[in-house]
Design an enzyme around this catalytic site. Structure first.
Site, PDB file in Angstrom:
ATOM      1  N   CYS A 147       2.930   2.292   3.333  1.00  0.00           N
ATOM      2  CA  CYS A 147       3.476   2.938   4.521  1.00  0.00           C
ATOM      3  C   CYS A 147       5.024   3.302   4.043  1.00  0.00           C
ATOM      4  O   CYS A 147       5.895   3.582   3.164  1.00  0.00           O
ATOM      5  CB  CYS A 147       3.315   1.312   4.756  1.00  0.00           C
ATOM      6  SG  CYS A 147       2.353   1.046   5.836  1.00  0.00           S
ATOM      7  N   CYS A 207       0.760  -0.915  -0.361  1.00  0.00           N
ATOM      8  CA  CYS A 207      -0.416  -0.260  -0.115  1.00  0.00           C
ATOM      9  C   CYS A 207       0.693   1.284  -0.404  1.00  0.00           C
ATOM     10  O   CYS A 207       1.251   1.549  -0.965  1.00  0.00           O
ATOM     11  CB  CYS A 207      -0.566  -0.466   1.400  1.00  0.00           C
ATOM     12  SG  CYS A 207      -1.800   1.583   1.122  1.00  0.00           S
TER      13      CYS A 207
END
Lengths: 216, 113
Positions: free
Chosen positions: A122, A120
């Site tokens: 992070c 994603c």
């Protein structure tokens, strides 16, 4: 940047035109509705949101650049930073508003580090602020782990074949920050002068720090 | 791509896949995007929705919607679904509130997004 919509149109959805900024789109309406419902139920407060926006606004790559400059000029600090990235940053007054650990990865003449979040987005937000769009989009996430040299080349970074590239994949709990190589010819530079040439992208690992590089 | 790749990987798990070149795009967050980010952080601090639940909530949207929706649009839709599942909000409540929010803006100024 002052324009709301500039260069992030890599996605294939329709937009309201920019002149209609006073009428919110569907997802903005959803955000407002969810926020107001949660506030009405007492699950969160308007002050919580306001405070967190201020926290987000207080974070930028300048913080990470100060950490890097200190590590370059203070070997004891660098040792502590590499042992525990979060504690090292906290020593410089950078608070971690989230429940994440930070691992600082040191670039050397033999090893070049690159960070990514394949799942994603992070990212070491407490020290760098929010990630750029390209960090969150498929090409970087998909390819950084399998063909990092090609990805680096797209950023204009060409490393000798004998330099090992290590790619670190971030998670919800563990984030990374690259400690770039200090450029030659900066031996007599002050920490402030050094911090001024440390860029966000260098701390992601996609470019080196160079003299004459843009400020972070 | 072999079907087994779809069995063993959820939509977010794209590390190592082929993809186009990296376009160095970025943008300054719109105010609602920043509010959405702050909301995500607050929901995490308050132990209502943590980062991993958020990511899984996005994944549960499915590949088609993930591909079509930009980043914060994915987040807010995922939050709605997670809050429904946790029974902290109901779909009816949200629909009614969204209609109320919409009604604050005059219709003639545009058709919205």
């Amino acid at each position: 940047m002052t324009s709301v919509h500039t260069d992030h149109h890599d996605h294939d959805h329709d937009h309201a035109a920019i002149e209609q900024v006073d009428r919110p789109g569907y997802y903005e309406v959803m955000e407002t509705a969810i926020r107001e419902l949660l506030i009405a139920k007492g699950l969160i407060s308007a002050g919580d949101i306001r405070h967190q926006i201020e926290v987000l606004d207080s974070r930028s790559p300048a913080l990470g650049a100060a950490v890097v400059a200190r590590a370059w000029t203070d070997p004891d600090f660098k040792r502590r930073l590499l042992a525990d990235g979060r504690k090292g940053c906290e020593e410089l007054g950078i608070s971690f508003y989230d429940d994440t650990q930070l691992i600082v990865l040191e670039n050397t003449s033999e090893v070049h580090n690159l960070i990514v979040c394949t799942l994603c987005s992070c990212y070491p937000r407490p020290v760098l602020g929010l990630p750029p769009d390209w960090y969150k989009l498929k090409p970087y996430r998909a390819r950084a782990v399998s063909e990092p040299r090609k990805v680096l080349a797209e950023f204009g970074t060409h490393l000798p074949d004998d330099v090992e590239i290590r790619v670190s994949d971030s998670t919800a709990a563990v984030r990374y920050l690259v400690l770039p190589l200090r450029p030659e010819g900066t031996d007599d530079w002050s920490p402030d002068e050094l911090a001024a040439i440390v860029t966000r992208d260098a701390m992601i690992g996609v470019i080196p720090v160079t003299i004459g590089g843009e400020a972070a | 791509m072999a079907t087994q790749d779809f069995v063993s990987r959820l939509p977010n798990d794209i590390g190592g896949f082929e993809a186009g070149s990296v376009a160095r795009v970025e943008h300054v967050l719109e105010p609602w995007e920043k509010r959405c980010h702050a909301l995500a952080d607050v929901l995490d601090f308050k132990k209502i929705i943590n980062t991993e639940e958020k990511r899984k909530g996005v994944e549960a949207l499915g590949e088609t919607l993930i591909g079509k929706l930009p980043y914060y649009e994915r987040w807010i839709v995922a939050f709605a679904n997670i809050l429904f599942t946790k029974e902290l909000l109901s779909p009816t409540e949200l629909a009614e509130k969204m209609a109320e929010v919409e009604a604050r803006f005059p219709v003639e100024s545009g058709q919205g997004g």
